[in-house]
Design a protein around this motif. Structure first.
Motif, PDB file in Angstrom:
ATOM      1  N   ASP A  23       0.816  -1.211   0.000  1.00  0.00           N
ATOM      2  CA  ASP A  23       0.000   0.000   0.000  1.00  0.00           C
ATOM      3  C   ASP A  23       0.852   1.264   0.000  1.00  0.00           C
ATOM      4  O   ASP A  23       0.423   2.296  -0.556  1.00  0.00           O
ATOM      5  CB  ASP A  23      -0.957  -0.002   1.193  1.00  0.00           C
ATOM      6  N   GLU A  28      -0.160   3.765  -2.884  1.00  0.00           N
ATOM      7  CA  GLU A  28      -0.639   5.098  -2.542  1.00  0.00           C
ATOM      8  C   GLU A  28       0.346   6.188  -2.938  1.00  0.00           C
ATOM      9  O   GLU A  28      -0.048   7.344  -3.126  1.00  0.00           O
ATOM     10  CB  GLU A  28      -0.951   5.182  -1.048  1.00  0.00           C
ATOM     11  N   THR A  75      -3.621  -0.127   6.219  1.00  0.00           N
ATOM     12  CA  THR A  75      -3.889   1.303   6.261  1.00  0.00           C
ATOM     13  C   THR A  75      -2.670   2.101   6.711  1.00  0.00           C
ATOM     14  O   THR A  75      -2.521   3.273   6.334  1.00  0.00           O
ATOM     15  CB  THR A  75      -5.084   1.587   7.190  1.00  0.00           C
ATOM     16  N   ALA A  99      -1.191   2.819   3.594  1.00  0.00           N
ATOM     17  CA  ALA A  99      -1.930   3.874   2.897  1.00  0.00           C
ATOM     18  C   ALA A  99      -1.639   5.242   3.497  1.00  0.00           C
ATOM     19  O   ALA A  99      -1.675   6.261   2.799  1.00  0.00           O
ATOM     20  CB  ALA A  99      -3.430   3.581   2.959  1.00  0.00           C
ATOM     21  N   LEU A 100      -1.346   5.261   4.791  1.00  0.00           N
ATOM     22  CA  LEU A 100      -1.009   6.513   5.464  1.00  0.00           C
ATOM     23  C   LEU A 100       0.383   7.004   5.071  1.00  0.00           C
ATOM     24  O   LEU A 100       0.605   8.190   4.838  1.00  0.00           O
ATOM     25  CB  LEU A 100      -1.089   6.305   6.973  1.00  0.00           C
ATOM     26  N   ALA A 157      -6.842   7.717   5.953  1.00  0.00           N
ATOM     27  CA  ALA A 157      -5.993   6.619   6.409  1.00  0.00           C
ATOM     28  C   ALA A 157      -5.789   6.642   7.919  1.00  0.00           C
ATOM     29  O   ALA A 157      -5.795   5.584   8.569  1.00  0.00           O
ATOM     30  CB  ALA A 157      -4.649   6.676   5.692  1.00  0.00           C
ATOM     31  N   LEU A 204      -6.850   3.659  10.292  1.00  0.00           N
ATOM     32  CA  LEU A 204      -5.810   3.046  11.103  1.00  0.00           C
ATOM     33  C   LEU A 204      -6.246   2.935  12.558  1.00  0.00           C
ATOM     34  O   LEU A 204      -6.080   1.884  13.186  1.00  0.00           O
ATOM     35  CB  LEU A 204      -4.529   3.880  11.000  1.00  0.00           C
ATOM     36  N   GLY A 251     -13.118   7.555   6.443  1.00  0.00           N
ATOM     37  CA  GLY A 251     -12.239   6.533   7.003  1.00  0.00           C
ATOM     38  C   GLY A 251     -12.989   5.562   7.891  1.00  0.00           C
ATOM     39  O   GLY A 251     -12.750   4.346   7.861  1.00  0.00           O
TER      40      GLY A 251
END
Length: 400
Positions: free
Chosen positions: A33, A37, A157, A160-161, A269, A273, A324
């Motif tokens: 991710d 991302e 996630t 993704a963050l 994200a 999370l 989210g």
């Protein structure tokens, strides 16, 4: 500091009973991710403000991005069940997504080439998703499925963050040398693939290689509860506006600078999370389907904020935070709903059928929203989708 440490401490407490295979798959998804991302975080900005793409074209590209995973989910699930090697099939999907990152520097500003690469990247995601979720479902005890999927989605996630942050820093440091973003993205994807090959174990209960057809996965639809679950997921998918439009609308309708658009996914994200594991545990306790539908109620609130005309950072952060929470309440929870309904020998195929139906519905939703937004504007388009979403939630609640 609070955001980055507290969820991880909570995860350490709540993952005590989660199998190591699930944790390893979570790390695979984390690195994958970051890679994905890094590329996708700035694509809406690049397409809309860099290439001048309109809402209709954005809807078509976004629909292709979503739809490329659809039928290949069936292929991945079927291949995993037929060979009895879900790990091998998943590795192929992760590898395919990794190599596409090296094609973006060559694509330049060609929409056709960018669309083709995005389709290949999502094809890899489609192939790997069913086998990966089947490994999780077979590795965790039934009463901990919500938590197991929540832990996996939490680690996913984190990636993704971090992805948009890494891309933002690279672009700033290299004076917008996008090629560096794609090369580093490829490296992160390869790290994820290595973790999969070395540390993810084939589940002990994986059925041996068996000659089964795709029909056997589709035949699961004769089961009333599973068929209702698939129909509801598709109906709700038709009312789901894609992330690209959520981000564009959030930026435009709240008056935030377009330069910050690549960083907006961070708010989604961070919320995901923090909420993935607690929401997964809540779903195990109070009912997964109930939590899944509440999640779509949160999505309805997002639509309301984006069509309200209110501006400013508070509205922006609230809308993205609710989005989210929507993901935390729906993504892994839907798979946890379906897992216990499916026999082990066709679990990957069954999950793939469900994911395919949902992905096809969201593909149609992305294209239709693009058409609607280009004709009547973002606000009325969100209003129309809000009405469809209310109907879909009510029908889904009555069906199940």
């Amino acid at each position: 500091m609070y955001v980055t440490t507290e969820p991880l401490r909570g995860a350490a407490r709540s993952t005590a009973k989660v199998p190591s295979t699930v944790l390893a798959l979570g790390m695979v998804s984390l690195f994958t991710d970051i890679s994905a991302e890094m590329v996708t975080a700035f694509l809406p900005m690049y397409l809309v403000y860099g290439l001048g793409v309109g809402y209709l074209q954005l809807g078509l590209i976004d629909g292709l991005y979503t739809g490329a995973t659809a039928l290949l989910r069936l292929v991945g699930g079927h291949a995993a069940d037929r060979t009895g090697k879900p790990k091998t099939v998943a590795a192929f999907g992760y590898g395919l997504s990794a190599v596409t990152k090296l094609g973006f520097p060559v694509a330049g500003g060609s929409l056709g080439a960018i669309g083709g690469l995005l389709a290949l990247d999502r094809a890899g995601k489609g192939i790997r998703t069913g086998p990966r979720d089947a490994i999780i479902a077979m590795s965790a005890p039934p009463d901990l499925l919500g938590r197991a999927f929540g832990v996996h989605r939490m680690l996913d996630t984190i990636g993704a963050l971090l992805g948009p942050v890494v891309a933002f820093v690279l672009i700033a440091v290299t004076a917008q040398a996008y090629d560096a973003v794609f090369v580093v993205s490829f490296c992160f994807a390869m790290v994820g693939l290595v973790i999969l090959l070395v540390w993810v174990q084939q589940p002990v209960g994986t059925p041996a290689k068996k000659k089964i057809s795709v029909r056997e996965g589709l035949r699961l639809l004769v089961r009333p509860e599973y068929r209702k679950l698939c129909l509801c997921a598709m109906f709700l998918g038709l009312a789901t506006v894609s992330d690209a439009f959520i981000l564009i609308a959030a930026q435009q309708r709240t008056g935030v600078s377009q330069d910050l658009l690549p960083l907006l996914p961070l708010a989604i994200a961070v919320t995901f999370l923090c909420a993935a594991v607690p929401v997964g545990r809540l779903a195990d306790r109070v009912g997964r389907w109930r939590v899944f539908l509440v999640g779509h109620g949160l999505l309805l609130a997002v639509y309301g904020l984006l069509m309200s005309g209110l501006g400013g950072w508070p509205v922006l952060l609230l809308a993205l935070g609710l989005h989210g929470l929507f993901y935390a309440a729906t993504d892994g929870v839907l798979m946890a709903c379906a897992g216990p309904m499916l026999p082990e020998e066709v679990k990957a195929s069954g999950l793939a059928v469900l994911q395919t139906g949902q992905a096809l519905a969201r593909t149609v939703a992305a294209v239709l929203f693009g058409v609607g937004a280009s004709l009547v504007g973002l606000g009325p388009a969100f209003a129309g989708y809000a009405v469809v979403l209310v109907i879909a939630v009510v029908v889904s609640w009555r069906l199940r």
